[in-house]
Design a protein around this motif. Sequence first.
Motif, short mmCIF file in Angstrom:
data_model
loop_
_atom_site.label_atom_id
_atom_site.label_comp_id
_atom_site.label_asym_id
_atom_site.label_seq_id
_atom_site.Cartn_x
_atom_site.Cartn_y
_atom_site.Cartn_z
N ALA A 84 0.83 -1.20 0.00
CA ALA A 84 0.00 0.00 0.00
C ALA A 84 0.86 1.26 0.00
N SER A 85 1.93 1.25 0.81
CA SER A 85 2.78 2.44 0.88
C SER A 85 3.53 2.65 -0.42
N GLN A 86 3.89 1.58 -1.10
CA GLN A 86 4.58 1.73 -2.38
C GLN A 86 3.71 2.42 -3.41
N ALA A 87 2.39 2.25 -3.27
CA ALA A 87 1.48 2.91 -4.21
C ALA A 87 1.39 4.40 -3.94
N VAL A 88 1.78 4.83 -2.74
CA VAL A 88 1.69 6.23 -2.35
C VAL A 88 3.04 6.94 -2.49
N LEU A 89 4.11 6.24 -2.12
CA LEU A 89 5.42 6.87 -2.01
C LEU A 89 6.28 6.63 -3.24
N LEU B 97 3.32 10.83 11.93
CA LEU B 97 4.51 10.24 11.32
C LEU B 97 4.39 10.24 9.80
N GLY B 98 3.18 9.95 9.31
CA GLY B 98 2.98 9.97 7.86
C GLY B 98 3.21 11.34 7.27
N HIS B 99 2.81 12.38 8.00
CA HIS B 99 3.04 13.75 7.54
C HIS B 99 4.54 14.03 7.44
N GLU B 100 5.30 13.63 8.45
CA GLU B 100 6.74 13.88 8.42
C GLU B 100 7.41 13.06 7.32
N TYR C 289 -6.14 2.71 8.85
CA TYR C 289 -6.62 3.62 9.87
C TYR C 289 -7.58 4.64 9.26
N PRO C 290 -8.48 5.22 10.06
CA PRO C 290 -9.38 6.25 9.53
C PRO C 290 -8.60 7.55 9.27
N ILE D 289 0.01 13.21 1.66
CA ILE D 289 0.73 11.95 1.71
C ILE D 289 0.47 11.24 3.03
N GLY D 290 0.52 11.98 4.13
CA GLY D 290 0.27 11.39 5.43
C GLY D 290 -1.09 10.74 5.53
N GLN D 291 -2.12 11.41 5.04
CA GLN D 291 -3.46 10.82 5.10
C GLN D 291 -3.57 9.61 4.19
N GLU D 292 -2.91 9.64 3.04
CA GLU D 292 -2.94 8.48 2.16
C GLU D 292 -2.25 7.28 2.81
N LEU D 293 -1.15 7.52 3.51
CA LEU D 293 -0.47 6.43 4.20
C LEU D 293 -1.32 5.88 5.34
N VAL D 294 -1.99 6.77 6.06
CA VAL D 294 -2.87 6.34 7.15
C VAL D 294 -4.00 5.47 6.62
#
Length: 392
Positions: A25-30, A128-131, A205-206, A195-200
Motif C-alpha cells: 500500500a505504501s509503495q502505491a503512495v510513495l 509520522l505519515g506527515h513527516e 486507519y481512519p 501523503i500522510g493521510q494516504e499512508l494512514v
Amino acid sequence: MERRRFVSGCACCGLLASASTLLAASQAVLPARLDRPGPGSDEGGLWSLLAREEERLQRSRFLLRDEALNAYVSGLACRLGGDHCPDIRVYIVRSPFFNASMAPNGMLQVWTGLLLRMDNEAQLAAVLGHEIGHYVGRHGLEQLRDAKSRTALGQFLGMAFGAAGVGAAGSLAQLALLAGMFAYSREHEREADRIGQELVAAAGYPPIEAAKVWQQLVAELKAEEEWSGNAGSRSVFFASHPDPEERSQLMASRAATMNGDRGDVASAPYARQIRGHRRQWLEDELRRRKAGETIALCERLLRQSDDGETRFFLGEAYRLRSGDGDGTRALAEYELAESHADCPPEMYRSRGLLQRQAGETAAASASFSRYLALRPAADDAEMIRSYLQEGR
C-alpha cells in the motif's frame, strides 16, 4: 490479503497491518527510495552536517531510551515508510511540547509532549505519515536549493545549528532548533498532509484522525488564550506550520473523499505502549506552566478514560494556576482521584497544602499523615512532618 494485527509485545512490530500488505500500500503512495547526494554538492554537505548532529543527538540526555517504546514508534514509521524504512531512524525526545520533525537524511524526532497528546495509534500514524511526506517529497532539500548564494546557505545552516558551537545534544533549545530548521511552505505542508493521510488510509486507519489531531491542538490553544489572554504564545511546532484550524478543516474534507472514519484507530494498543510513561510526561506538562492547555488536555484524556492519575494532574493544574475558584476545583478533582485505585500518594500532600492554606488544620494534618504513611521516604517527608508539628 487478510489484514492482521501483530502481538503488542513484539519489539519490532507494534499493532499494525501485516508488513507485506502495508508495504504494497505504501509503495502505491510513495516514490522510490532517495539516493544520498554526492559529497561535493550542497545537499551532500547538509547531509554531512546532519550526520554529525545526529551523533550528538544520540548522546543527548533528553533521549528516551525505552527499547520497547522506541521499537513500537520505529515500527510504525517503518511500515508507513515502506521501501524507505531502512533510511528512517526514530529518536524519541523527552520534551513536554508538541513536536515532530524529519530531516532530509531520515532522522526523525518525536517529542513526548506529542505522544502524550495522541488519542490512539491512528493519530500517531497521521503525524509520522506527515513527516514522512516531507521526507519523500524532499522538501528540506528544496528549501536548501532556494538559498540564493553560499552566504544564504551559511545563514540557513547557522540558524539551524547555532553560532555558539553547541551541538544539538547540548540543550533542549538546540534540539528545538534542529527539529524546526526547515520552515516549509504552505504547498509543502499541504503535500505532506496529503501523503500522510494516504499512508494512514493505506494502513487501515481512519484518515479523519489526522484532522482530529489538529482539532485537539486548536482546543488547547483556545483554552490557553482564553485563560491567559495571550494569543501570541504558540509552541515550537506552530512556529513553522500553518494555522492548525485551517489544516484541520482541509484534512477533514479530504478524509471525507477517502474512507472517512472507517478503520481501527487502535486506542487500546497505544494506551498500553505509553502507560508506563504517562505520569512522567504529565509531570513535565505541568512544568510548562501553560495551565489552560494542560487543563484542556487532562479533560480530554479523562473523556477517554477516567482514572485517578489524570484526575490528580487536573487538580494539580488548577492548584498551580491559583485563579479565582481554582482551589475549590482542585479539591474536587482530588476527591474524584481518591476514589480510584491508581490515585497517586502525592494527591494527599497537595490536598493537605490547600487545606493548610485555607486554615483547615485538622483536615490538613489528616491528609499529610496519609501521604507520609504511603510515602515515608519521600524527598519532602521532613517538610511535611514539620507541617504536622505546626498543627499540634
